[in-house]
Scaffold this motif. Structure first.
Motif, PDB file in Angstrom:
ATOM      1  N   SER A   8     -49.204  22.829  13.626  1.00 54.19           N
ATOM      2  CA  SER A   8     -49.479  23.121  12.222  1.00 54.19           C
ATOM      3  C   SER A   8     -48.265  23.737  11.546  1.00 54.19           C
ATOM      4  O   SER A   8     -47.903  23.383  10.425  1.00 54.19           O
ATOM      5  CB  SER A   8     -50.683  24.063  12.103  1.00 54.19           C
ATOM      6  N   LEU A   9     -47.595  24.679  12.246  1.00 58.88           N
ATOM      7  CA  LEU A   9     -46.408  25.314  11.660  1.00 58.88           C
ATOM      8  C   LEU A   9     -45.280  24.312  11.501  1.00 58.88           C
ATOM      9  O   LEU A   9     -44.405  24.488  10.664  1.00 58.88           O
ATOM     10  CB  LEU A   9     -45.958  26.490  12.523  1.00 58.88           C
ATOM     11  N   GLY A  10     -45.276  23.284  12.329  1.00 57.83           N
ATOM     12  CA  GLY A  10     -44.240  22.269  12.208  1.00 57.83           C
ATOM     13  C   GLY A  10     -44.495  21.291  11.084  1.00 57.83           C
ATOM     14  O   GLY A  10     -43.562  20.669  10.577  1.00 57.83           O
ATOM     15  N   THR A  11     -45.744  21.125  10.690  1.00 62.10           N
ATOM     16  CA  THR A  11     -46.088  20.122   9.682  1.00 62.10           C
ATOM     17  C   THR A  11     -46.624  20.725   8.392  1.00 62.10           C
ATOM     18  O   THR A  11     -46.548  20.105   7.341  1.00 62.10           O
ATOM     19  CB  THR A  11     -47.139  19.156  10.249  1.00 62.10           C
TER      20      THR A  11
ATOM     21  N   GLU B  85     -11.568  26.108  -5.265  1.00 63.38           N
ATOM     22  CA  GLU B  85     -13.024  26.053  -5.397  1.00 63.38           C
ATOM     23  C   GLU B  85     -13.690  26.057  -4.020  1.00 63.38           C
ATOM     24  O   GLU B  85     -13.198  25.432  -3.080  1.00 63.38           O
ATOM     25  CB  GLU B  85     -13.406  24.794  -6.163  1.00 63.38           C
ATOM     26  N   THR B  86     -14.778  26.773  -3.907  1.00 63.65           N
ATOM     27  CA  THR B  86     -15.554  26.778  -2.665  1.00 63.65           C
ATOM     28  C   THR B  86     -16.956  26.246  -2.991  1.00 63.65           C
ATOM     29  O   THR B  86     -17.127  25.453  -3.903  1.00 63.65           O
ATOM     30  CB  THR B  86     -15.609  28.188  -2.049  1.00 63.65           C
ATOM     31  N   GLY B  87     -17.955  26.688  -2.243  1.00 60.34           N
ATOM     32  CA  GLY B  87     -19.302  26.178  -2.472  1.00 60.34           C
ATOM     33  C   GLY B  87     -20.363  27.223  -2.204  1.00 60.34           C
ATOM     34  O   GLY B  87     -20.090  28.290  -1.648  1.00 60.34           O
ATOM     35  N   VAL B  88     -21.569  26.895  -2.631  1.00 61.22           N
ATOM     36  CA  VAL B  88     -22.765  27.685  -2.329  1.00 61.22           C
ATOM     37  C   VAL B  88     -23.595  26.851  -1.369  1.00 61.22           C
ATOM     38  O   VAL B  88     -23.910  25.688  -1.675  1.00 61.22           O
ATOM     39  CB  VAL B  88     -23.578  28.005  -3.598  1.00 61.22           C
ATOM     40  N   TYR B  89     -23.949  27.416  -0.221  1.00 59.36           N
ATOM     41  CA  TYR B  89     -24.580  26.642   0.838  1.00 59.36           C
ATOM     42  C   TYR B  89     -25.859  27.312   1.340  1.00 59.36           C
ATOM     43  O   TYR B  89     -25.969  28.544   1.340  1.00 59.36           O
ATOM     44  CB  TYR B  89     -23.626  26.483   2.029  1.00 59.36           C
ATOM     45  N   ALA B  90     -26.775  26.479   1.790  1.00 55.26           N
ATOM     46  CA  ALA B  90     -27.933  26.944   2.552  1.00 55.26           C
ATOM     47  C   ALA B  90     -27.671  26.618   4.015  1.00 55.26           C
ATOM     48  O   ALA B  90     -27.339  25.479   4.354  1.00 55.26           O
ATOM     49  CB  ALA B  90     -29.211  26.256   2.087  1.00 55.26           C
ATOM     50  N   LEU B  91     -27.794  27.624   4.881  1.00 58.00           N
ATOM     51  CA  LEU B  91     -27.591  27.444   6.305  1.00 58.00           C
ATOM     52  C   LEU B  91     -28.873  27.791   7.040  1.00 58.00           C
ATOM     53  O   LEU B  91     -29.597  28.725   6.646  1.00 58.00           O
ATOM     54  CB  LEU B  91     -26.458  28.346   6.821  1.00 58.00           C
ATOM     55  N   TYR B  92     -29.140  27.057   8.115  1.00 56.34           N
ATOM     56  CA  TYR B  92     -30.330  27.333   8.915  1.00 56.34           C
ATOM     57  C   TYR B  92     -30.083  26.852  10.336  1.00 56.34           C
ATOM     58  O   TYR B  92     -29.281  25.927  10.567  1.00 56.34           O
ATOM     59  CB  TYR B  92     -31.567  26.668   8.316  1.00 56.34           C
ATOM     60  N   PRO B  93     -30.732  27.473  11.321  1.00 59.62           N
ATOM     61  CA  PRO B  93     -30.491  27.106  12.714  1.00 59.62           C
ATOM     62  C   PRO B  93     -30.857  25.654  12.982  1.00 59.62           C
ATOM     63  O   PRO B  93     -31.844  25.131  12.453  1.00 59.62           O
ATOM     64  CB  PRO B  93     -31.405  28.062  13.504  1.00 59.62           C
ATOM     65  N   ALA B  94     -30.032  25.006  13.794  1.00 54.41           N
ATOM     66  CA  ALA B  94     -30.327  23.628  14.185  1.00 54.41           C
ATOM     67  C   ALA B  94     -31.550  23.617  15.091  1.00 54.41           C
ATOM     68  O   ALA B  94     -31.710  24.479  15.951  1.00 54.41           O
ATOM     69  CB  ALA B  94     -29.127  23.014  14.907  1.00 54.41           C
ATOM     70  N   ALA B  95     -32.431  22.663  14.872  1.00 60.18           N
ATOM     71  CA  ALA B  95     -33.642  22.561  15.686  1.00 60.18           C
ATOM     72  C   ALA B  95     -34.093  21.113  15.718  1.00 60.18           C
ATOM     73  O   ALA B  95     -33.973  20.385  14.730  1.00 60.18           O
ATOM     74  CB  ALA B  95     -34.757  23.435  15.116  1.00 60.18           C
ATOM     75  N   HIS B  96     -34.601  20.703  16.876  1.00 58.11           N
ATOM     76  CA  HIS B  96     -35.110  19.333  17.000  1.00 58.11           C
ATOM     77  C   HIS B  96     -36.314  19.130  16.081  1.00 58.11           C
ATOM     78  O   HIS B  96     -36.455  18.098  15.429  1.00 58.11           O
ATOM     79  CB  HIS B  96     -35.496  19.057  18.451  1.00 58.11           C
TER      80      HIS B  96
ATOM     81  N   LEU C   9     -37.678  20.907  12.898  1.00 60.94           N
ATOM     82  CA  LEU C   9     -37.446  21.912  11.862  1.00 60.94           C
ATOM     83  C   LEU C   9     -38.784  22.385  11.313  1.00 60.94           C
ATOM     84  O   LEU C   9     -39.593  21.579  10.855  1.00 60.94           O
ATOM     85  CB  LEU C   9     -36.598  21.314  10.736  1.00 60.94           C
ATOM     86  N   PRO C  10     -39.044  23.709  11.339  1.00 61.29           N
ATOM     87  CA  PRO C  10     -40.317  24.210  10.807  1.00 61.29           C
ATOM     88  C   PRO C  10     -40.495  23.806   9.346  1.00 61.29           C
ATOM     89  O   PRO C  10     -39.547  23.796   8.555  1.00 61.29           O
ATOM     90  CB  PRO C  10     -40.172  25.734  10.945  1.00 61.29           C
ATOM     91  N   ALA C  11     -41.726  23.483   8.989  1.00 55.50           N
ATOM     92  CA  ALA C  11     -42.007  23.042   7.625  1.00 55.50           C
ATOM     93  C   ALA C  11     -41.625  24.110   6.614  1.00 55.50           C
ATOM     94  O   ALA C  11     -41.154  23.789   5.517  1.00 55.50           O
ATOM     95  CB  ALA C  11     -43.489  22.679   7.494  1.00 55.50           C
ATOM     96  N   LYS C  12     -41.829  25.388   6.940  1.00 56.34           N
ATOM     97  CA  LYS C  12     -41.505  26.466   6.001  1.00 56.34           C
ATOM     98  C   LYS C  12     -40.013  26.458   5.654  1.00 56.34           C
ATOM     99  O   LYS C  12     -39.624  26.701   4.501  1.00 56.34           O
ATOM    100  CB  LYS C  12     -41.911  27.820   6.593  1.00 56.34           C
ATOM    101  N   THR C  13     -39.165  26.174   6.665  1.00 55.82           N
ATOM    102  CA  THR C  13     -37.723  26.115   6.432  1.00 55.82           C
ATOM    103  C   THR C  13     -37.363  24.890   5.603  1.00 55.82           C
ATOM    104  O   THR C  13     -36.593  24.975   4.642  1.00 55.82           O
ATOM    105  CB  THR C  13     -36.972  26.077   7.775  1.00 55.82           C
ATOM    106  N   ARG C  14     -37.936  23.767   5.968  1.00 58.10           N
ATOM    107  CA  ARG C  14     -37.618  22.519   5.267  1.00 58.10           C
ATOM    108  C   ARG C  14     -37.967  22.595   3.790  1.00 58.10           C
ATOM    109  O   ARG C  14     -37.155  22.220   2.938  1.00 58.10           O
ATOM    110  CB  ARG C  14     -38.365  21.356   5.931  1.00 58.10           C
ATOM    111  N   VAL C  15     -39.164  23.104   3.466  1.00 58.95           N
ATOM    112  CA  VAL C  15     -39.571  23.100   2.057  1.00 58.95           C
ATOM    113  C   VAL C  15     -38.763  24.115   1.252  1.00 58.95           C
ATOM    114  O   VAL C  15     -38.514  23.904   0.057  1.00 58.95           O
ATOM    115  CB  VAL C  15     -41.088  23.367   1.898  1.00 58.95           C
ATOM    116  N   PHE C  16     -38.322  25.220   1.891  1.00 55.52           N
ATOM    117  CA  PHE C  16     -37.527  26.190   1.141  1.00 55.52           C
ATOM    118  C   PHE C  16     -36.126  25.648   0.858  1.00 55.52           C
ATOM    119  O   PHE C  16     -35.606  25.808  -0.258  1.00 55.52           O
ATOM    120  CB  PHE C  16     -37.422  27.514   1.883  1.00 55.52           C
ATOM    121  N   VAL C  17     -35.509  24.993   1.834  1.00 50.77           N
ATOM    122  CA  VAL C  17     -34.193  24.401   1.596  1.00 50.77           C
ATOM    123  C   VAL C  17     -34.305  23.322   0.521  1.00 50.77           C
ATOM    124  O   VAL C  17     -33.455  23.238  -0.376  1.00 50.77           O
ATOM    125  CB  VAL C  17     -33.613  23.832   2.902  1.00 50.77           C
ATOM    126  N   ASP C  18     -35.354  22.509   0.585  1.00 49.48           N
ATOM    127  CA  ASP C  18     -35.565  21.494  -0.457  1.00 49.48           C
ATOM    128  C   ASP C  18     -35.751  22.147  -1.825  1.00 49.48           C
ATOM    129  O   ASP C  18     -35.273  21.618  -2.847  1.00 49.48           O
ATOM    130  CB  ASP C  18     -36.793  20.635  -0.129  1.00 49.48           C
TER     131      ASP C  18
END
Length: 314
Positions: free
Chosen positions: A96-99, A275-286, A288-297
């Motif tokens: 459930s946490l993954g989806t 010029e540089t950039g503004v980035y979102a970084l998150y741990p690599a995972a086979h 990716l938890p849905a909570k992380t995916r939707v926040f980055v999106d």
């Protein structure tokens, strides 16, 4: 092929024996249980026998006509079925946490950028995903995402190579700025070297130290300085520049409103800062938890196709 030893060394071996036992206990028929598990009856019988040898008790009474549980088998079945139910529940929770976007989301953001461009956007995100709880940390210090169990970090500048996943959110353009009052009082620099005679307001976390790097037509100049004001909070430098204290090198995401209103003016506009950039970084995972995916999106959504500080007022 089944091993003959009765002692089990792998958890998955024990689990296979428990599954065989529970299915047989439910059906009280070795052939039916074997069919349900897609095993041969001999394999199922061998697994049940191995479990009995491991426990040192008889779990079933077998006759030519029927199979029944012993008293020990009944007791063992009650415990094992609870364990199997807990495993099913654990699998469902993890899946459930993954989806489904849910759980605690740990986020770190640079202090000034976070307060200006992230904090006000969080209520809408949390309304969209009501099952996500948020721990939002404002910090300009480097945070080890894996060690600190951070789900998403926003970082600004040049990124070092790492095993983290990266999504670019926006460009980070910086420029020299000063108030009209300051420029009227002390004059407007015409060349980078003219900055040496001015009061400079300096952000202490620049990777170039107490130097400003300016570029024009392939030429690069590093201007050393004795900062009139040095601070690790860019908002302090913004206020000082607007008050006429000196010339500051600041990012557009900080100065945009002041430039639009005329409280600040560009200095040496023909010279650019790398010029540089503004980035979102998150741990690599086979997975990716849905909570992380939707926040980055969501971050990509609010900073695309054009960052708010780049939008010009009509």
């Amino acid at each position: 092929m089944e091993r003959n030893n009765d002692r089990l060394h792998k958890p998955e071996d024990k689990l296979a024996l428990l599954v065989a036992f529970v299915e047989t206990a439910r059906r009280l028929n070795f052939a039916a249980a074997a069919d349900a598990l897609d095993l041969t009856p001999s394999t199922l019988s061998r697994r049940v026998k191995r479990l009995e040898n491991l426990l040192g008790v008889q779990l079933f009474v077998r006759t030519t006509r029927r199979v029944t549980l012993t008293e020990a088998g009944e007791l063992y079945r009650n415990h094992v079925e609870r364990i199997m139910a807990d495993l099913d529940e654990a699998d469902a929770a993890a899946t459930s946490l993954g989806t489904r976007p849910a759980g605690l989301l740990n986020i770190t953001v640079p202090s000034t950028f976070g307060r200006l461009h992230v904090a006000a956007k969080m209520p809408a995100f949390m309304c969209r995903y009501p099952d996500i709880r948020v721990d939002l940390q404002f910090t300009d210090h480097f945070v080890d995402l894996v060690e600190q169990r951070i789900d998403v970090a926003i970082r600004i500048g040049e990124l070092k190579d790492s095993s983290l996943q990266v999504r670019k959110l926006a460009n980070n353009r910086r420029r020299l700025v000063a108030s009209p009052l300051y420029l009227e009082r002390y004059g407007t620099p015409q060349t980078p070297n003219d900055l040496l005679g001015h009061k400079c307001l300096h952000f202490s976390h620049f990777v170039t130290g107490d130097r400003w790097e300016l570029q024009k037509s392939g030429e690069t100049q590093l201007i050393p300085m004795m900062p009139w004001l040095r601070a690790n909070d860019a908002n302090i430098l913004l206020k000082a520049a607007c008050a006429g204290t000196g010339i500051a090198l600041l990012a557009d995401f900080i100065t945009a409103e002041a430039l639009r209103s005329g409280a600040l003016c560009p200095v040496l506009p023909d010279w650019s800062i790398p010029e540089t950039g503004v980035y979102a970084l998150y741990p690599a995972a086979h997975y990716l938890p849905a909570k992380t995916r939707v926040f980055v999106d969501y971050l990509v959504e609010i900073f695309s196709p054009q960052a708010p500080w780049e939008v010009q007022k009509s």
